[in-house]
Design a protein around this motif. Sequence first.
Motif, PDB file in Angstrom:
ATOM      1  N   PRO A  96     -15.452 -23.845  32.170  1.00 18.57           N
ATOM      2  CA  PRO A  96     -16.925 -23.442  31.620  1.00 18.57           C
ATOM      3  C   PRO A  96     -17.046 -24.300  30.091  1.00 18.57           C
ATOM      4  O   PRO A  96     -15.962 -24.163  29.159  1.00 18.57           O
ATOM      5  N   GLY A  97     -18.048 -24.263  29.772  1.00 18.04           N
ATOM      6  CA  GLY A  97     -18.334 -24.833  28.240  1.00 18.04           C
ATOM      7  C   GLY A  97     -17.804 -23.646  27.165  1.00 18.04           C
ATOM      8  O   GLY A  97     -18.079 -22.763  27.354  1.00 18.04           O
ATOM      9  N   GLY A  98     -17.221 -24.403  26.234  1.00 18.38           N
ATOM     10  CA  GLY A  98     -16.613 -23.709  25.216  1.00 18.38           C
ATOM     11  C   GLY A  98     -15.383 -23.314  25.475  1.00 18.38           C
ATOM     12  O   GLY A  98     -14.770 -22.503  24.450  1.00 18.38           O
ATOM     13  N   ALA A  99     -15.001 -23.153  26.928  1.00 12.61           N
ATOM     14  CA  ALA A  99     -13.647 -22.780  26.698  1.00 12.61           C
ATOM     15  C   ALA A  99     -12.374 -23.819  26.341  1.00 12.61           C
ATOM     16  O   ALA A  99     -12.674 -24.981  26.145  1.00 12.61           O
ATOM     17  N   ARG A 100     -11.423 -23.557  26.141  1.00 13.56           N
ATOM     18  CA  ARG A 100     -10.127 -24.382  25.695  1.00 13.56           C
ATOM     19  C   ARG A 100      -9.156 -24.368  26.637  1.00 13.56           C
ATOM     20  O   ARG A 100      -8.623 -23.473  27.488  1.00 13.56           O
ATOM     21  N   PHE A 101      -8.456 -25.566  26.398  1.00 16.72           N
ATOM     22  CA  PHE A 101      -7.446 -25.725  27.477  1.00 16.72           C
ATOM     23  C   PHE A 101      -6.274 -26.226  26.324  1.00 16.72           C
ATOM     24  O   PHE A 101      -6.476 -27.175  25.576  1.00 16.72           O
ATOM     25  N   ILE A 102      -4.956 -25.486  26.740  1.00 17.86           N
ATOM     26  CA  ILE A 102      -3.985 -25.803  25.970  1.00 17.86           C
ATOM     27  C   ILE A 102      -2.788 -26.152  26.794  1.00 17.86           C
ATOM     28  O   ILE A 102      -2.394 -25.156  27.547  1.00 17.86           O
ATOM     29  N   PRO A 103      -2.284 -27.515  27.001  1.00 16.22           N
ATOM     30  CA  PRO A 103      -1.017 -27.626  28.049  1.00 16.22           C
ATOM     31  C   PRO A 103       0.188 -27.012  27.427  1.00 16.22           C
ATOM     32  O   PRO A 103       0.409 -26.717  26.444  1.00 16.22           O
ATOM     33  N   LYS A 104       1.014 -26.773  28.332  1.00 20.34           N
ATOM     34  CA  LYS A 104       2.214 -26.223  28.364  1.00 20.34           C
ATOM     35  C   LYS A 104       3.142 -27.255  28.219  1.00 20.34           C
ATOM     36  O   LYS A 104       3.087 -28.519  28.973  1.00 20.34           O
ATOM     37  N   PRO A 105       4.384 -27.345  27.582  1.00 17.30           N
ATOM     38  CA  PRO A 105       4.510 -26.219  26.632  1.00 17.30           C
ATOM     39  C   PRO A 105       3.781 -26.166  25.419  1.00 17.30           C
ATOM     40  O   PRO A 105       3.495 -27.212  24.887  1.00 17.30           O
ATOM     41  N   TYR A 106       3.590 -24.899  24.868  1.00 17.24           N
ATOM     42  CA  TYR A 106       2.731 -25.062  23.740  1.00 17.24           C
ATOM     43  C   TYR A 106       3.355 -24.337  22.699  1.00 17.24           C
ATOM     44  O   TYR A 106       4.365 -23.626  22.947  1.00 17.24           O
TER      45      TYR A 106
END
Length: 122
Positions: A96-106
């Motif tokens: 959804p708009g405004g959501a963030r994705f942070i790939p693993k490994p982080y």
Amino acid sequence: MPPLTSPARVEDETFIRMDVVDTLRAAGFDVLEAANADEAIQMLERNPDICLIFTDVDMPGSMNGLKLAAAVRDRWPPVRIIATSGHVKIRAGDLPGGARFIPKPYQSAQIIDAIRELTWAA
């Protein structure tokens, strides 16, 4: 620094979830944890203080993290969303708009910074 309400961590891998929860608590957050999307939905229904979910995308159960993110945005629009995965490639429009994705490994700092940024912007 504005007060922070509760983020919820949704992760089916117990040790990963425990590690992230410990890290977030050490950073000063009140954290709830769920092993799957169904538990997360139940928590959101019972806890109006949840301001953010941090979810893995690849989870067993009735819905994965992408479907959970969509359900959260539909039912609880003010709740911020961070998703992560080491396997799934996220494309524009998957979250959804405004959501963030942070790939693993982080790095822990990436998650802490993203939570602060998203909750302070609320």
